[in-house]
Design a protein around this motif. Structure first.
Motif, PDB file in Angstrom:
ATOM      1  N   SER A 135       0.254-108.035 -43.050  1.00 15.77           N
ATOM      2  CA  SER A 135       0.322-109.105 -42.057  1.00 15.77           C
ATOM      3  C   SER A 135      -0.440-108.657 -40.820  1.00 15.77           C
ATOM      4  O   SER A 135      -0.088-107.636 -40.222  1.00 15.77           O
ATOM      5  N   PRO A 136      -1.482-109.406 -40.438  1.00 20.53           N
ATOM      6  CA  PRO A 136      -2.261-109.001 -39.260  1.00 20.53           C
ATOM      7  C   PRO A 136      -1.398-108.870 -38.004  1.00 20.53           C
ATOM      8  O   PRO A 136      -1.635-108.008 -37.182  1.00 20.53           O
ATOM      9  N   SER A 137      -0.379-109.697 -37.883  1.00 14.30           N
ATOM     10  CA  SER A 137       0.470-109.663 -36.689  1.00 14.30           C
ATOM     11  C   SER A 137       1.618-108.670 -36.819  1.00 14.30           C
ATOM     12  O   SER A 137       2.320-108.415 -35.853  1.00 14.30           O
ATOM     13  N   GLY A 138       1.817-108.153 -38.028  1.00 12.60           N
ATOM     14  CA  GLY A 138       2.938-107.253 -38.261  1.00 12.60           C
ATOM     15  C   GLY A 138       4.237-107.991 -38.546  1.00 12.60           C
ATOM     16  O   GLY A 138       5.257-107.375 -38.797  1.00 12.60           O
ATOM     17  N   ALA A 139       4.185-109.326 -38.525  1.00 15.90           N
ATOM     18  CA  ALA A 139       5.374-110.127 -38.807  1.00 15.90           C
ATOM     19  C   ALA A 139       5.716-110.062 -40.287  1.00 15.90           C
ATOM     20  O   ALA A 139       4.857-109.822 -41.132  1.00 15.90           O
ATOM     21  N   SER A 140       6.960-110.297 -40.600  1.00 12.46           N
ATOM     22  CA  SER A 140       7.400-110.323 -41.989  1.00 12.46           C
ATOM     23  C   SER A 140       6.756-111.501 -42.711  1.00 12.46           C
ATOM     24  O   SER A 140       6.623-112.589 -42.149  1.00 12.46           O
ATOM     25  N   VAL A 141       6.332-111.275 -43.949  1.00 11.21           N
ATOM     26  CA  VAL A 141       5.700-112.322 -44.751  1.00 11.21           C
ATOM     27  C   VAL A 141       6.374-112.389 -46.115  1.00 11.21           C
ATOM     28  O   VAL A 141       6.999-111.427 -46.566  1.00 11.21           O
ATOM     29  N   ARG A 142       6.218-113.544 -46.778  1.00  9.79           N
ATOM     30  CA  ARG A 142       6.785-113.691 -48.124  1.00  9.79           C
ATOM     31  C   ARG A 142       6.047-112.776 -49.084  1.00  9.79           C
ATOM     32  O   ARG A 142       4.824-112.612 -48.992  1.00  9.79           O
ATOM     33  N   PRO A 143       6.747-112.204 -50.045  1.00 12.03           N
ATOM     34  CA  PRO A 143       6.058-111.396 -51.057  1.00 12.03           C
ATOM     35  C   PRO A 143       5.146-112.280 -51.901  1.00 12.03           C
ATOM     36  O   PRO A 143       5.398-113.467 -52.076  1.00 12.03           O
ATOM     37  N   VAL A 144       4.081-111.671 -52.438  1.00  7.05           N
ATOM     38  CA  VAL A 144       3.185-112.387 -53.349  1.00  7.05           C
ATOM     39  C   VAL A 144       3.638-112.195 -54.786  1.00  7.05           C
ATOM     40  O   VAL A 144       3.204-112.921 -55.676  1.00  7.05           O
ATOM     41  N   CYS A 145       4.526-111.232 -55.015  1.00  8.95           N
ATOM     42  CA  CYS A 145       5.097-111.011 -56.335  1.00  8.95           C
ATOM     43  C   CYS A 145       6.461-110.350 -56.164  1.00  8.95           C
ATOM     44  O   CYS A 145       6.620-109.452 -55.335  1.00  8.95           O
ATOM     45  N   ALA A 146       7.410-110.818 -56.954  1.00 14.71           N
ATOM     46  CA  ALA A 146       8.730-110.196 -57.032  1.00 14.71           C
ATOM     47  C   ALA A 146       9.022-110.023 -58.515  1.00 14.71           C
ATOM     48  O   ALA A 146       8.902-110.973 -59.282  1.00 14.71           O
ATOM     49  N   ALA A 147       9.360-108.804 -58.910  1.00 14.72           N
ATOM     50  CA  ALA A 147       9.537-108.537 -60.336  1.00 14.72           C
ATOM     51  C   ALA A 147      10.684-107.560 -60.567  1.00 14.72           C
ATOM     52  O   ALA A 147      10.990-106.723 -59.721  1.00 14.72           O
ATOM     53  N   GLU A 148      11.280-107.689 -61.739  1.00  9.40           N
ATOM     54  CA  GLU A 148      12.229-106.704 -62.238  1.00  9.40           C
ATOM     55  C   GLU A 148      11.494-105.976 -63.366  1.00  9.40           C
ATOM     56  O   GLU A 148      11.258-106.542 -64.430  1.00  9.40           O
ATOM     57  N   PHE A 149      11.110-104.746 -63.100  1.00  9.16           N
ATOM     58  CA  PHE A 149      10.201-103.965 -63.936  1.00  9.16           C
ATOM     59  C   PHE A 149      11.000-102.853 -64.614  1.00  9.16           C
ATOM     60  O   PHE A 149      11.711-102.102 -63.949  1.00  9.16           O
ATOM     61  N   LEU A 150      10.890-102.750 -65.943  1.00  4.58           N
ATOM     62  CA  LEU A 150      11.639-101.755 -66.706  1.00  4.58           C
ATOM     63  C   LEU A 150      10.723-100.632 -67.169  1.00  4.58           C
ATOM     64  O   LEU A 150       9.645-100.892 -67.719  1.00  4.58           O
ATOM     65  N   ILE A 151      11.181 -99.424 -66.948  1.00  2.00           N
ATOM     66  CA  ILE A 151      10.445 -98.242 -67.393  1.00  2.00           C
ATOM     67  C   ILE A 151      11.403 -97.347 -68.171  1.00  2.00           C
ATOM     68  O   ILE A 151      12.532 -97.102 -67.713  1.00  2.00           O
ATOM     69  N   ARG A 152      10.972 -96.898 -69.318  1.00  2.00           N
ATOM     70  CA  ARG A 152      11.725 -95.885 -70.070  1.00  2.00           C
ATOM     71  C   ARG A 152      11.177 -94.529 -69.646  1.00  2.00           C
ATOM     72  O   ARG A 152      10.000 -94.242 -69.832  1.00  2.00           O
ATOM     73  N   ALA A 153      12.015 -93.722 -69.043  1.00  2.00           N
ATOM     74  CA  ALA A 153      11.633 -92.417 -68.503  1.00  2.00           C
ATOM     75  C   ALA A 153      12.295 -91.319 -69.316  1.00  2.00           C
ATOM     76  O   ALA A 153      13.497 -91.375 -69.585  1.00  2.00           O
ATOM     77  N   TYR A 154      11.488 -90.353 -69.712  1.00  2.28           N
ATOM     78  CA  TYR A 154      11.978 -89.263 -70.551  1.00  2.28           C
ATOM     79  C   TYR A 154      11.795 -87.932 -69.837  1.00  2.28           C
ATOM     80  O   TYR A 154      10.727 -87.635 -69.317  1.00  2.28           O
ATOM     81  N   GLY A 155      12.897 -87.156 -69.779  1.00  3.83           N
ATOM     82  CA  GLY A 155      12.873 -85.881 -69.079  1.00  3.83           C
ATOM     83  C   GLY A 155      12.751 -84.723 -70.021  1.00  3.83           C
ATOM     84  O   GLY A 155      12.701 -84.822 -71.205  1.00  3.83           O
TER      85      GLY A 155
END
Length: 155
Positions: A135-155
């Motif tokens: 945001s050029p003014s630094g004001a809060s803006v709406r997201p352009v994407c909102a997602a629930e992203f799943l990752i399988r992580a292995y240790g």
């Protein structure tokens, strides 16, 4: 700046914003390359002159799927998980594109770990991620994407 967290420490940060990515430029060249790679050459993405005349946005906008495709790079720029030997994109539960992303914008992602569920050999991580434009003014803006992203992580 990249945050580092241990694989064993993931459960302790569930419910918190874990990381914020660096800024990524989404210029017309990137949009055009995505259009070519996916055969999605709709004029609202690739025709600046027509957009100036006919689009309610006044300029080309990025494909929603282009924005979404930046998630792995954004996560890598934001977070290192020590002790994780492999991560696999497992999918998405929800995706929304609440606002357009004009060509030439910069975006970053905010990563909140919603769940870290045990699976054989690792964890299934559920990330609530919001991609926000600069945001050029630094004001809060709406997201352009909102997602629930799943990752399988292995240790």
């Amino acid at each position: 700046m990249t945050r580092t967290i241990s694989f064993a420490g993931l459960a302790a940060v569930v419910g918190t914003e874990v990381a914020v990515s660096g800024w990524f430029e989404v210029g017309q060249d990137r949009i055009d390359a995505f259009a070519e790679a996916t055969d999605d050459r709709q004029w609202i993405h690739v025709d600046p002159e027509r957009c100036a005349r006919e689009s309610p946005f006044g300029a080309p906008v990025a494909h929603g799927f282009l924005t979404l495709s930046l998630l792995p790079a954004m996560l890598e720029s934001a977070l290192t998980i020590e002790g994780m030997r492999m991560g696999v994109n497992y999918g998405l539960n929800k995706v929304r594109f609440p606002a357009p992303l004009p060509a030439g914008s910069r975006v970053r992602a905010r990563w909140t770990l919603a769940a870290a569920d045990p699976i054989e050999g690792g964890l299934q991580l559920t990330w609530d991620v919001k991609i926000e434009p600069a945001s050029p003014s630094g004001a809060s803006v709406r997201p352009v994407c909102a997602a629930e992203f799943l990752i399988r992580a292995y240790g």
